[in-house]
Design an enzyme around this catalytic site. Structure first.
Site, PDB file in Angstrom:
ATOM      1  N   ASP A 162       0.986  -1.173   0.125  1.00  0.00           N
ATOM      2  CA  ASP A 162       0.127  -0.034   0.154  1.00  0.00           C
ATOM      3  C   ASP A 162       1.025   1.337  -0.024  1.00  0.00           C
ATOM      4  OD1 ASP A 162      -2.856   1.141   0.293  1.00  0.00           O
ATOM      5  OD2 ASP A 162      -1.867   2.282   1.849  1.00  0.00           O
TER       6      ASP A 162
ATOM      7  N   LYS B 177      -2.319   6.214  -4.296  1.00  0.00           N
ATOM      8  CA  LYS B 177      -3.482   7.140  -4.245  1.00  0.00           C
ATOM      9  C   LYS B 177      -3.329   8.428  -4.724  1.00  0.00           C
ATOM     10  CE  LYS B 177      -3.694   4.697   0.228  1.00  0.00           C
ATOM     11  NZ  LYS B 177      -2.236   4.637   0.715  1.00  0.00           N
TER      12      LYS B 177
ATOM     13  N   SER C 123      -4.340   1.493   9.281  1.00  0.00           N
ATOM     14  CA  SER C 123      -4.128   1.506  10.578  1.00  0.00           C
ATOM     15  C   SER C 123      -4.731   0.217  11.485  1.00  0.00           C
ATOM     16  CB  SER C 123      -4.441   2.826  11.476  1.00  0.00           C
ATOM     17  OG  SER C 123      -3.884   3.851  10.396  1.00  0.00           O
TER      18      SER C 123
ATOM     19  N   LEU D 293      -3.422  -1.806  13.351  1.00  0.00           N
ATOM     20  CA  LEU D 293      -3.198  -2.158  14.736  1.00  0.00           C
ATOM     21  C   LEU D 293      -3.365  -0.739  15.313  1.00  0.00           C
ATOM     22  CD1 LEU D 293       0.420  -3.444  13.618  1.00  0.00           C
ATOM     23  CD2 LEU D 293      -1.419  -4.821  14.561  1.00  0.00           C
TER      24      LEU D 293
ATOM     25  N   LYS E  69       7.187 -10.427   9.705  1.00  0.00           N
ATOM     26  CA  LYS E  69       6.744 -11.805   9.769  1.00  0.00           C
ATOM     27  C   LYS E  69       5.624 -12.092  10.617  1.00  0.00           C
ATOM     28  CE  LYS E  69      11.244 -13.748   8.807  1.00  0.00           C
ATOM     29  NZ  LYS E  69      12.428 -14.135   9.216  1.00  0.00           N
ATOM     30  N   GLU E  70       5.621 -11.389  11.825  1.00  0.00           N
ATOM     31  CA  GLU E  70       4.687 -11.726  12.909  1.00  0.00           C
ATOM     32  C   GLU E  70       3.212 -11.522  12.363  1.00  0.00           C
ATOM     33  OE1 GLU E  70       5.251  -9.454  16.486  1.00  0.00           O
ATOM     34  OE2 GLU E  70       3.248  -9.320  17.059  1.00  0.00           O
TER      35      GLU E  70
HETATM   36  N1  LIG Z   1      -5.568   6.013   3.417  1.00  0.00           N
HETATM   37  C1  LIG Z   1      -5.124   6.621   4.275  1.00  0.00           C
HETATM   38  O1  LIG Z   1      -5.806   7.831   4.567  1.00  0.00           O
HETATM   39  C2  LIG Z   1      -4.432   6.082   5.327  1.00  0.00           C
HETATM   40  C3  LIG Z   1      -4.268   6.630   6.613  1.00  0.00           C
HETATM   41  C4  LIG Z   1      -3.316   5.933   7.468  1.00  0.00           C
HETATM   42  C5  LIG Z   1      -2.660   4.626   7.215  1.00  0.00           C
HETATM   43  N2  LIG Z   1      -2.727   4.138   5.700  1.00  0.00           N
HETATM   44  C6  LIG Z   1      -2.203   2.911   5.326  1.00  0.00           C
HETATM   45  O2  LIG Z   1      -2.109   2.043   6.245  1.00  0.00           O
HETATM   46  C7  LIG Z   1      -0.886   1.601   6.636  1.00  0.00           C
HETATM   47  C8  LIG Z   1      -0.876   1.000   8.120  1.00  0.00           C
HETATM   48  O3  LIG Z   1      -1.788   2.132   9.006  1.00  0.00           O
HETATM   49  P1  LIG Z   1      -0.556   2.773   9.919  1.00  0.00           P
HETATM   50  O4  LIG Z   1       0.859   2.635   9.411  1.00  0.00           O
HETATM   51  O5  LIG Z   1      -1.235   4.146  10.297  1.00  0.00           O
HETATM   52  O6  LIG Z   1      -0.589   2.029  11.420  1.00  0.00           O
HETATM   53  P2  LIG Z   1      -0.614   0.430  11.822  1.00  0.00           P
HETATM   54  O7  LIG Z   1      -0.172  -0.463  10.512  1.00  0.00           O
HETATM   55  O8  LIG Z   1      -2.000   0.274  12.766  1.00  0.00           O
HETATM   56  O9  LIG Z   1       0.498   0.560  12.849  1.00  0.00           O
HETATM   57  C9  LIG Z   1       1.933   0.845  12.554  1.00  0.00           C
HETATM   58  C10 LIG Z   1       2.890   0.873  13.746  1.00  0.00           C
HETATM   59  O10 LIG Z   1       2.829  -0.180  14.328  1.00  0.00           O
HETATM   60  C11 LIG Z   1       4.098  -0.760  14.598  1.00  0.00           C
HETATM   61  N3  LIG Z   1       3.952  -2.244  14.649  1.00  0.00           N
HETATM   62  C12 LIG Z   1       3.645  -2.854  13.387  1.00  0.00           C
HETATM   63  N4  LIG Z   1       3.545  -4.399  13.708  1.00  0.00           N
HETATM   64  C13 LIG Z   1       3.617  -4.291  14.982  1.00  0.00           C
HETATM   65  C14 LIG Z   1       3.453  -5.505  15.926  1.00  0.00           C
HETATM   66  N5  LIG Z   1       3.374  -6.782  15.521  1.00  0.00           N
HETATM   67  N6  LIG Z   1       3.573  -5.271  17.203  1.00  0.00           N
HETATM   68  C15 LIG Z   1       3.705  -4.057  17.560  1.00  0.00           C
HETATM   69  N7  LIG Z   1       3.867  -3.120  16.901  1.00  0.00           N
HETATM   70  C16 LIG Z   1       3.598  -3.003  15.548  1.00  0.00           C
HETATM   71  C17 LIG Z   1       4.813  -0.268  13.678  1.00  0.00           C
HETATM   72  O11 LIG Z   1       6.182  -0.256  14.136  1.00  0.00           O
HETATM   73  P3  LIG Z   1       7.472  -0.803  13.393  1.00  0.00           P
HETATM   74  O12 LIG Z   1       7.413  -0.300  11.975  1.00  0.00           O
HETATM   75  O13 LIG Z   1       8.582  -0.399  14.045  1.00  0.00           O
HETATM   76  O14 LIG Z   1       7.229  -2.274  13.407  1.00  0.00           O
HETATM   77  C18 LIG Z   1       4.221   1.095  13.398  1.00  0.00           C
HETATM   78  O15 LIG Z   1       4.659   1.961  14.266  1.00  0.00           O
HETATM   79  C19 LIG Z   1      -0.131   2.851   6.458  1.00  0.00           C
HETATM   80  O16 LIG Z   1       1.193   2.376   6.388  1.00  0.00           O
HETATM   81  C20 LIG Z   1      -0.474   3.519   5.188  1.00  0.00           C
HETATM   82  O17 LIG Z   1      -0.021   2.193   4.075  1.00  0.00           O
HETATM   83  C21 LIG Z   1      -3.571   4.824   4.796  1.00  0.00           C
END
Ligand SMILES: NC(=O)c1ccc[n+]([C@@H]2O[C@H](COP(=O)([O-])OP(=O)(O)OC[C@H]3O[C@@H](n4cnc5c(N)ncnc54)[C@H](OP(=O)(O)O)[C@@H]3O)[C@@H](O)[C@H]2O)c1
Length: 311
Positions: A44, A78, A203, A205, A261-262
């Site tokens: 993504d 996007k 998001s 997580l 991986k997890e």
């Molecule tokens: N369309 C939109 O407006 C929009 C908005 C937000 C996000 N997104 C997309 O969705 C993706 C994911 O959302 P997000 O980045 O906001 O948040 P997320 O995936 O919910 O959380 C990411 C955070 O969690 C940590 N993490 C990952 N795996 C983990 C685990 N197994 N245990 C503990 N911590 C963990 C990561 O750190 P580490 O990297 O250190 O593991 C990072 O800090 C984004 O990267 C983006 O591609 C889209």
């Protein structure tokens, strides 16, 4: 549990993708390479994450090294706010394709119902009224050209989905929105499912490591933790598995190989029905509220304006 979901185009979207927001330069390329090597098939991306060039280099290396072929991957990107004018939509896609070194995207989304002056910082003084039907018309042309094999939206409320579905000649394949155990999107997911639009959860997580937030977090939620303990999985795996069982694809971001991986190790087990039922007891809190769009004299005077009150 299927490892992919079928879109209304007939194509399949892998159920787990790698998120790339806030994946820093110098790190994101290695994360992409490692993720694809361990089995991720969906990435993504977005120009707003300022890392598509490095992702493009990693993809090129994966193809050159024979790890995967282009057709084995599902790449989402996007359209950001500065390219929302219909005449700028094609340019938005072409810049992304050039940066990612690709000929086509598997999915191209309107990043948010937000339009800003072209080339300007997306801050409230640079926002313009959005004309979603006009932008969507330009997205439909990209779909018809084959450069975007599916088109969709992101951050669309129930209201915006219904308005769009009423005028679309090509219905959106996906609405990518925040969804996780503490912001479950029950109403929006039901609407999307009833209209054949796939809900993809960002998001998933709950932005696990967001610093400084005083809001409750997904991974410290007592119900998520107790289910994880019962199933001998991590809270992150439980949150992700919950998403799959709700019928949504998930795109967790990590640049850490062990966590990459997890987050994929969620297919050979499931959350039983009695434990799934527990999630309905969780108090709901939206993490990504988009406060940055709000200004007393601007287009969005409150966050409720931006989300059509669905917050
Ligand atoms: N369309 C939109 O407006 C929009 C908005 C937000 C996000 N997104 C997309 O969705 C993706 C994911 O959302 P997000 O980045 O906001 O948040 P997320 O995936 O919910 O959380 C990411 C955070 O969690 C940590 N993490 C990952 N795996 C983990 C685990 N197994 N245990 C503990 N911590 C963990 C990561 O750190 P580490 O990297 O250190 O593991 C990072 O800090 C984004 O990267 C983006 O591609 C889209």
């Amino acid at each position: 549990m299927a490892e992919s979901f079928v879109l209304n185009t007939g194509a399949r979207i892998p159920s787990v993708g790698l998120g790339t927001s806030q994946a820093e330069p110098g790190v994101v390329g290695k994360a992409i390479y490692a993720a694809v090597k361990v089995g991720y098939r969906h990435i993504d991306c977005a120009p707003a994450y300022h890392n598509e060039k490095e992702i493009g280099m990693a993809l090129k290396k994966l193809f050159e090294d024979g790890v995967v072929k282009r057709e084995d991957l599902f790449i989402t990107s996007k359209l950001w706010s500065g390219n929302q004018a219909p005449e700028d939509v094609l340019e938005g896609l072409e810049t992304t394709l050039e940066d990612l070194q690709l000929d086509y995207l598997d999915l191209f989304l309107i990043h948010a119902p937000l339009r800003s002056k072209k080339g300007a910082t997306p801050t409230p003084e640079n926002f313009l009224p959005i004309d979603i039907p006009a932008t969507w018309g330009a997205m439909e042309k990209l779909y018809n050209s084959g450069k975007a094999r599916a088109i969709g939206v992101s951050n669309f409320s129930c209201k915006k989905m219904e308005d769009l579905l009423a005028i679309a000649r090509v219905p959106p394949a996906v609405n990518q929105v925040e969804s996780h155990p503490i912001w479950q999107q029950i109403k929006l997911r039901e609407l999307c499912q009833s209209k054949g639009v796939h809900l993809s959860a960002y998001s998933p997580l709950g932005k696990a490591r967001s610093p400084g937030s005083e809001r409750p977090t997904v991974l410290s939620n007592p119900i998520v933790i107790s289910v994880a303990e019962k199933l001998q999985r991590t809270p992150a795996q439980v949150a992700l598995r919950w998403g799959l069982q709700m019928g949504q694809s998930i795109i967790p971001k990590s640049t850490n190989e062990a966590r990459i991986k997890e987050n994929l190790n969620i297919f050979d087990w499931s959350i039983p029905e009695d434990l799934m039922a527990k999630f309905s007891e969780i108090q709901q809190v939206k993490m990504l509220r988009a406060e940055f769009v709000v200004h007393p004299q601007g287009i969005f005077k409150t966050v409720e304006d931006f989300w059509d009150g669905e917050i």
